[in-house]
Enzyme design. Structure first.
Site, short mmCIF file in Angstrom:
data_model
loop_
_atom_site.label_atom_id
_atom_site.label_comp_id
_atom_site.label_asym_id
_atom_site.label_seq_id
_atom_site.Cartn_x
_atom_site.Cartn_y
_atom_site.Cartn_z
N GLU A 173 -18.09 -88.69 -14.09
CA GLU A 173 -18.31 -89.70 -12.62
C GLU A 173 -19.28 -88.57 -12.77
O GLU A 173 -19.90 -88.46 -11.20
CB GLU A 173 -17.47 -89.39 -12.07
N GLU A 262 -10.95 -90.68 -18.22
CA GLU A 262 -10.16 -91.11 -17.19
C GLU A 262 -9.29 -92.11 -16.50
O GLU A 262 -10.59 -93.58 -16.42
CB GLU A 262 -10.68 -90.13 -15.60
#
Length: 555
Positions: A173, A262
């Site tokens: 991320e 994810e």
């Protein structure tokens, strides 16, 4: 993902709620649709599936126990059948050893393992002013090469300890790094162009937290960066279903994988793993990721968590059983095939093939049971087994009556059902008029008695051809290829090619008596495991009218 809920949990919840509201609004027109068959075309192939799984993060959440590893990666009764494990690349090398045992256990049970870093070592980072936040952290520009070597060191460490990593990510991320390391799209692009090529493992990038395309578009548009990326990884936090598709990846990403690396969905509320029918949203989300997003892997956040697939006491949750409807049956290497995605209001289906089976996952989100008819194209069913999860059952087994190429089953209210279709021992049938490439040949319906929607008529004495493009074989070897054909009089010969190589010269087809009298003729050829092509070419006498071929194991 942080070890705790993100500070924007409320924002994510709002995004998720907005996406749900949006999905309801766009599905309203479907309510006018009448129920239709689920048509499953074995010859219409989509993406290859790598697997389903989650992360183990012993530094933040404690390691899985031996029993929990068996529950997660075993594929027997009361096990999830996970085939993907994600692990953490800690910035402290002294923590690396904590990842080894669960990773080895997963690999021993057939799973692949990939790794994601949250932070480089502290001596490679610096703080900077990001929109007024002077404590924001980034990788120093003079440390890009050192960071690539650091990732290589982790790959080597794991290999030396019995874990061959399948892939490693550049950064978890990078566009949501409030408590870890930020990367801009330009910084990610630079690393992918200049440094990722030195990493001795498949490379995953960019793992955007919400599948924001501004992080990955530059990579796809740069030939060198794209060459250094093996897997485009993405997270789906708050991502609307309409944003699951990625046209630029389909255009530029040939030979690359697309993974969802994810998510938790629909929330991370404490002790929410068994809420029903909320848990049904998990299988629905996976369905959308597979059927709309064309993802090849689907990876949950923590494997063991009070909102995860395994609860803190080690038992499988309702959310876990919803994942298992995919992970236990859609195994690595299976191929998603075309299936009617929304045959009835609140009913969603996807289909996959492998090991001479077809797996169909059907989700009924409605409050009443539905009777659903399923039709196979280019294959026949010898047996159909089923497993259902609803409010009162978890993967409860059953069986379904089949009739050749179709079956009908009840989908209970608010349920997910997985059907495993054993393909007939008499082989898989492929029509000549669909899933084929025609050369100097046409589809006709003039003469009766054909199967499917027509047959193929050759229009030239030499060089006319029909090629079947999607013949699937579970194992390599000799195959019986049975042609269904019609020929009014005389005899005609064709050359037979398999995977572009001539296998038989002048295979002869004799008269059937009329153009509406259909007969079968069998030849034997060798085929590879996986997808094969089969081509027949006229050699001077045109050819018979071709209805279909049926491919079965040879003696």
């Amino acid at each position: 993902m942080s070890r705790f809920k993100k500070p924007v949990c409320a924002w994510l919840a709002c995004c998720t709620m907005l996406s749900l509201i949006f999905s309801v609004s766009v599905s309203v027109p479907n309510k006018a649709l009448a129920a239709s068959d689920v048509t499953i075309n074995l010859a219409a192939e989509k993406q290859v599936i790598r697997g389903f799984g989650g992360i183990n993060h012993p530094v933040w959440a404690g390691d899985l126990t031996a029993a929990q590893r068996e529950t997660a990666f075993g594929n027997g009764d009361n096990q999830l059948g996970f085939s993907v494990l994600r692990i953490h690349v800690d910035e402290d090398r002294n923590q690396w050893s904590k990842e080894v045992e669960t990773a080895k256990s997963a690999i021993a049970r057939g799973a692949i393992v990939f790794a994601s870093p949250w932070n480089p070592p502290s001596d490679m980072t610096e703080t900077f002013n990001r929109n007024g936040d002077t404590s924001a952290k980034r990788l120093r520009y003079d440390k890009y090469a050192a960071y690539a070597q650091y990732l290589n060191d982790f790959v080597t460490y794991m290999k030396n300890n019995g874990v061959d990593l399948y892939a490693i990510s550049v950064q978890n991320e990078p566009d949501y790094a409030h408590t870890w390391t930020w990367w801009t799209p330009a910084e990610m692009l630079r690393f992918m162009k200049e440094n990722a090529g030195s990493i001795q493992c498949r490379v995953i990038a960019p793992e955007s937290f919400s599948y924001l395309k501004n992080m990955s578009d530059p990579i796809l548009n740069d030939p060198q960066a794209l060459a250094n990326m093996d897997i485009l990884g993405a997270h789906l936090y708050g991502t609307p279903f309409d944003n699951f598709s990625y046209p630029l990846f389909k255009e530029k990403g040939a030979g690359k994988d697309l993974w969802m690396t994810e998510v938790y969905y629909p929330n991370s509320d404490n002790n929410s793993a068994d809420r029903w029918p909320e848990a049904l949203d998990v299988s629905y989300h996976i369905h959308k990721a597979m059927a709309k997003g064309d993802f090849q892997a689907y990876v949950w956040w923590y494997i063991r968590r009070q909102y995860g697939p395994i609860k803190e006491d080690g038992s499988i949750s309702k959310r876990g059983y919803n994942m298992a409807h995919f992970s236990k049956f859609v195994r690595p290497g299976y191929v998603r095939i075309d299936a009617t995605e929304n045959p009835d209001t609140d009913v969603y289906t996807s289909a996959y093939k492998g090991d001479n089976k077809v797996v169909v996952v059907a989700i009924n989100r409605g409050t009443s049971a539905k009777s659903q008819h399923f039709v196979l194209q280019n294959g026949t069913a010898s047996k159909v087994s089923s497993w259902v999860t609803d409010a009162g059952r978890n993967l409860a087994p059953g069986s379904v009556h089949t009739s050749g190429d179709s079956f009908t089953a009840q989908l209970p209210a608010q349920s997910v059902t997985t059907f495993v279709v054993d393909l007939g021992s008499n082989g898989s049938t492929y029509e000549a008029e669909s899933g084929t490439t025609l050369t100097e040949a046409v589809v006709e319906t003039v003469n009766p008695g054909y199967h499917g929607t027509g047959y193929v008529n050759f229009n030239a004495s030499s060089g006319a051809a029909v090629q079947w493009n999607g013949i699937y074989c579970a194992v390599a070897g000799t195959k019986n290829v049975n042609f269904r054909y019609a020929l009014e009089s005389g005899s005609r010969k064709v050359d037979v090619y398999v995977n572009g190589t001539k296998a038989i010269s002048n295979a002869e087809f004799t008269a059937t008596g009329s153009w509406s009298t259909w007969r079968n003729q069998t030849i034997q050829v060798s085929m590879n495991s996986g997808i094969n092509t089969l081509k027949v070419v006229t050699t001077g006498t045109e050819g018979p009218n071709m209805d279909s071929v049926t491919v079965s194991p040879g003696s």
